[in-house]
Design an enzyme around this catalytic site. Structure first.
Site, short mmCIF file in Angstrom:
data_model
loop_
_atom_site.label_atom_id
_atom_site.label_comp_id
_atom_site.label_asym_id
_atom_site.label_seq_id
_atom_site.Cartn_x
_atom_site.Cartn_y
_atom_site.Cartn_z
N GLU A 118 0.87 -1.33 0.13
CA GLU A 118 0.06 0.03 0.20
C GLU A 118 0.66 1.27 0.10
OE1 GLU A 118 -3.34 -0.28 2.65
OE2 GLU A 118 -3.01 1.89 3.38
N ASP A 146 0.09 5.19 0.84
CA ASP A 146 -0.93 6.03 1.36
C ASP A 146 -0.59 7.68 1.43
OD1 ASP A 146 -2.29 4.28 2.55
OD2 ASP A 146 -1.13 3.83 4.36
N GLU A 194 -2.70 10.30 3.57
CA GLU A 194 -4.00 10.53 4.51
C GLU A 194 -3.67 11.92 4.93
OE1 GLU A 194 -5.14 7.66 7.56
OE2 GLU A 194 -3.96 6.37 6.40
N HIS A 225 -0.17 12.80 6.07
CA HIS A 225 0.28 11.52 6.66
C HIS A 225 0.57 10.57 5.50
CE1 HIS A 225 0.43 8.34 9.67
NE2 HIS A 225 -0.03 7.56 8.76
N ARG A 235 6.00 2.99 8.33
CA ARG A 235 7.08 3.86 7.59
C ARG A 235 6.53 5.27 7.49
NH1 ARG A 235 7.56 -0.99 4.26
NH2 ARG A 235 9.55 -2.02 4.79
N GLU A 236 5.77 5.77 8.58
CA GLU A 236 5.07 7.12 8.48
C GLU A 236 6.22 8.19 8.55
OE1 GLU A 236 5.13 5.05 11.33
OE2 GLU A 236 3.06 4.08 11.28
N TRP A 251 -8.00 9.65 17.09
CA TRP A 251 -6.60 9.70 16.88
C TRP A 251 -6.09 10.87 15.86
CZ3 TRP A 251 -4.40 9.12 11.84
CH2 TRP A 251 -5.24 8.37 11.07
N ARG A 269 11.47 5.11 19.12
CA ARG A 269 10.72 3.89 18.61
C ARG A 269 11.39 2.58 18.08
NH1 ARG A 269 6.72 5.05 13.40
NH2 ARG A 269 6.05 2.91 13.41
#
Ligand SMILES: *[C@@H]1O[C@H](CO)[C@@H](O)[C@H](O)[C@H]1NC(C)=O
Length: 289
Positions: free
Chosen positions: A102, A104, A106, A119, A130-131, A196, A277
């Site tokens: 995918e 993305d 957003e 995003h 993998r933001e 969120w 993280r």
């Protein structure tokens, strides 16, 4: 005679599809019970969201590589709690399990006057996380702006109004999976994510402002359409064909400089910089790229 017919067939079958879109032809509304609408003879599509439901659509075609542009005008005013997702994804059925691919975009809404967050994420073989997030250098609710995905065998490049904001390179040779074996559709949806989306969920959707509406126009795909008989971009296509330049395109020096400019001035989150993280070490593409 026979060879002429054969030649004509080859040309018509293997030309890369470049379609200046018509929503009636290229897309189908998938959910929302009348909240998604195709208007102006297929030149405009709107999604809306109210307390009962959001809405969404998807491309009729599946693509295996493409340069895909869409113009979006996002929910204006108080859009806090809403998310407009615009993405390329393998179809839901084939995405079950660990093969999900995918790409993305957003758009996370906000209170009037406060900035949207763009995003982005890339899933390969079931793995996302993998933001990268950005503010935009314009108000995305005032006008239409072009959001593009260039997906070819070398890389995935996200662009906004022609400015590249992110590149995910093919690092398969170094063990990072890259989407290149499964066709994807283009999807979009408008939905409520006030647990969120805005300030991490602190600001809730104000339903007194519903319905919320996002608009789409000028879909343009230079892409390889995937069908059961294969790709519209076969190896038989003359590679010199200029309308396939996107298949080989990569970021030139100007593109590299633009990405740096965006990342320096507008990036607000980068998983590749989130050492907290990933205490065991950053994902491989972060240090290889
Ligand atoms: C909303 O606005 C606040 C305040 O400017 C900002 O911190 C936040 O990043 C903005 N965007 C979202 C989606 O929360």
């Amino acid at each position: 005679m026979a060879s002429k017919i054969f030649l004509a067939l080859v040309i018509t079958t293997f030309v890369v599809v470049a379609s200046a879109g018509n929503f009636n032809q290229d897309f189908e509304i998938t959910w929302g019970d009348g909240r998604a609408k195709i208007l102006n003879n297929g030149n405009l599509l709107t999604l809306s969201l109210d307390k009962t439901s959001g809405s969404g659509f998807r491309s009729r075609n599946e693509y295996l590589f493409g340069k895909i542009d869409m113009q979006l005008k996002l929910v204006p005013g108080n859009s806090a709690g809403t998310v407009t997702a615009y993405y390329a994804s393998v179809t839901v059925l084939s995405s079950l399990g660990n093969t999900h691919d995918e790409i993305d975009f957003e758009f996370l809404g906000n209170l009037s006057g406060d900035p949207y967050i763009l995003h982005t994420n890339v899933f390969t073989q079931g793995k996302g996380g993998r933001e990268q997030q950005f503010y935009l250098w314009f108000d995305p609710t005032k006008d239409f702006h072009t959001y593009s995905i260039l997906w070819n065998p070398q890389s995935i490049i996200f662009s906004v109004d022609g400015t590249p904001i992110r590149e995910f390179k093919n690092l398969e040779s170094k063990g990072v999976p890259f989407p290149k074996n499964q066709a994807m559709r283009i999807y979009s949806s408008l939905w409520n994510a006030d647990d969120w989306a805005t300030r991490g969920g602190l600001v809730k959707t104000d339903w007194s402002k519903a319905p919320f509406t996002a608009s789409y126009r000028n879909f343009n795909a230079q892409a390889c359409v995937w069908t059961s008989s294969g790709s519209s971009c076969s190896s038989k296509t003359p590679s010199s064909s200029s309308n396939q330049a996107w298949l080989k395109q990569s970021l030139d020096a100007t593109g590299q400089a633009r990405i740096k400019w965006v990342q320096k001035n507008y990036m607000i989150y980068n998983y590749c910089a989130d050492t907290k993280r990933f205490p065991q070490g950053l994902p491989p593409e972060c240090t290889l790229a």
